[in-house]
Design an enzyme around this catalytic site. Structure first.
Site, PDB file in Angstrom:
ATOM      1  CG  HIS A   1      -4.551  -2.637   5.418  1.00  0.00           C
ATOM      2  ND1 HIS A   1      -3.324  -2.060   5.157  1.00  0.00           N
ATOM      3  CD2 HIS A   1      -4.327  -3.979   5.499  1.00  0.00           C
ATOM      4  CE1 HIS A   1      -2.409  -3.004   5.070  1.00  0.00           C
ATOM      5  NE2 HIS A   1      -2.985  -4.172   5.286  1.00  0.00           N
TER       6      HIS A   1
ATOM      7  CG  HIS B   1      -4.496  -7.247   6.899  1.00  0.00           C
ATOM      8  ND1 HIS B   1      -4.269  -7.351   5.543  1.00  0.00           N
ATOM      9  CD2 HIS B   1      -5.659  -7.918   7.133  1.00  0.00           C
ATOM     10  CE1 HIS B   1      -5.244  -8.045   4.979  1.00  0.00           C
ATOM     11  NE2 HIS B   1      -6.099  -8.399   5.918  1.00  0.00           N
TER      12      HIS B   1
ATOM     13  CG  ASP C   1       1.221  -6.751   8.310  1.00  0.00           C
ATOM     14  OD1 ASP C   1      -0.022  -6.765   8.317  1.00  0.00           O
ATOM     15  OD2 ASP C   1       1.892  -6.787   7.255  1.00  0.00           O
ATOM     16  CG  HIS C   2      -0.064  -2.690   7.510  1.00  0.00           C
ATOM     17  ND1 HIS C   2       0.687  -1.904   6.669  1.00  0.00           N
ATOM     18  CD2 HIS C   2       0.024  -3.958   7.026  1.00  0.00           C
ATOM     19  CE1 HIS C   2       1.204  -2.652   5.711  1.00  0.00           C
ATOM     20  NE2 HIS C   2       0.822  -3.897   5.899  1.00  0.00           N
TER      21      HIS C   2
ATOM     22  CG  HIS D   1      -4.864  -5.538   0.703  1.00  0.00           C
ATOM     23  ND1 HIS D   1      -4.016  -6.451   0.118  1.00  0.00           N
ATOM     24  CD2 HIS D   1      -4.674  -5.664   2.047  1.00  0.00           C
ATOM     25  CE1 HIS D   1      -3.349  -7.091   1.052  1.00  0.00           C
ATOM     26  NE2 HIS D   1      -3.728  -6.635   2.239  1.00  0.00           N
TER      27      HIS D   1
ATOM     28  CG  ASP E   1      -0.446  -4.521   2.812  1.00  0.00           C
ATOM     29  OD1 ASP E   1       0.735  -4.117   2.773  1.00  0.00           O
ATOM     30  OD2 ASP E   1      -0.834  -5.411   3.574  1.00  0.00           O
TER      31      ASP E   1
ATOM     32  CG  HIS F   1       4.639  -4.690   3.132  1.00  0.00           C
ATOM     33  ND1 HIS F   1       4.134  -5.764   2.459  1.00  0.00           N
ATOM     34  CD2 HIS F   1       3.860  -4.533   4.228  1.00  0.00           C
ATOM     35  CE1 HIS F   1       3.092  -6.253   3.101  1.00  0.00           C
ATOM     36  NE2 HIS F   1       2.903  -5.513   4.196  1.00  0.00           N
TER      37      HIS F   1
END
Length: 303
Positions: A61, A63, A65-66, A138, A201, A259
């Site tokens: 996804h 976001h 941090d990914h 999510h 997530d 995570h």
């Protein structure tokens, strides 16, 4: 070689000891980078891993941090003139974000980067087996990935000898499935394929279990501990206990928890909570840790 290299294991923000997400799966010739967060290019360097072998990048996804490490990794692929195509898989609804990250800055674009949006029914054949994806629960569109190697067959020397089959005839039988009146199944046993799942997530949902079902190695988020289960459910994340319960119910062979929220300074608490639910091998991921895929399940001997 079949192993996972954890490049970053933090959630949301990096810490002094944990980088943003990043996970590299080496599966013989198929090398897949999952969720390259900020700093992934440097973490690859710290792990002694070049980008040249990369065949695929899978993003769960968009976001930060990914995915914020994607521009640097793509530019390094171009700088190093990786000679083969590199496929990038990502949620189709996030194509706008992919396009921005793909050309985030100016550089000589010398690489063959092949976009592969993920949607309903996604499946691609790789040199390691079939790569599939399923939607998760999510706050934005998110997918988990599963890699499954097909079963094959292992010849049984004693059975071949009984039928008088040797030399090049063995290869012919393996290719054709039959040699004269001898069927392949009569002189061989099933060699189980190996499998891997990557679940980030998400709150608990049916697809978490579908992705993890029977895999040899499960990499799964465990952002929270049980004391914050209500918050985990609210923001679409798992606790260590929930992740471990998934592993138990799905018959997972090795569990990798990652995570982790920065609110918990003691990683041993994740292991203590998970151990109450799952009695198999549990790895609490640390940056630059290498986790081998468990040895292949051995087929039963005939008779």
């Amino acid at each position: 070689m079949r192993e996972l290299v954890a490049l970053g294991t933090a959630s949301q923000v990096p810490t002094r000891h944990r980088n943003h997400n990043g996970y590299l799966l080496r599966w013989d010739d198929e090398v897949i980078l999952f969720d390259p967060g900020e700093g992934t290019q440097r973490q690859l360097l710290m792990a002694g891993l070049p980008v040249t072998p990369l065949r695929r990048i899978c993003i769960t996804h968009f976001h930060g941090d990914h995915s914020l490490g994607l521009p640097g990794v793509l530019q390094r692929i171009s700088l190093d003139r990786v000679p083969h195509p590199v496929h990038v898989h990502y949620p189709a609804g996030g194509s706008e974000f992919y396009d921005r990250l793909r050309h985030a800055t100016s550089y000589w674009d010398n690489a063959d980067i092949v976009p592969g949006p993920v949607g309903a029914g996604f499946a691609v054949e790789t040199s390691a087996g079939r790569l599939t994806a399923l939607p998760l629960r999510h706050s934005i569109e998110t997918y988990g990935y599963r890699l499954a190697e097909p079963d094959s067959r292992r010849m049984v020397p004693t059975l071949l000898a009984e039928r008088g089959i040797s030399g090049p005839a063995v290869g012919e039988l393996l290719r054709a499935g039959r040699l004269g009146d001898v069927a392949l199944e009569e002189v061989s046993v099933v060699r189980p394929g190996q499998s891997f799942a990557f679940v980030m997530d998400t709150g608990l949902c049916d697809n978490v279990f579908a992705l993890a079902d029977g895999v040899d190695l499960l990499v799964i988020e465990s952002t929270f501990l049980a004391e914050d289960a209500a918050l985990a459910a609210q923001v679409g994340h798992l606790t260590a206990g929930q992740a471990a319960a998934v592993a138990r119910e799905c018959g997972v062979r090795k569990l990798v928890l990652t995570h982790f929220s920065q609110r918990y300074p003691e990683p041993d608490r994740f292991l203590e909570e998970a151990r109450k639910e799952f009695d198999g091998p549990i790895v609490i991921a640390e940056d630059l840790l290498r986790v081998p895929v468990p040895p292949r399940r051995q087929p039963p001997e005939p008779g």
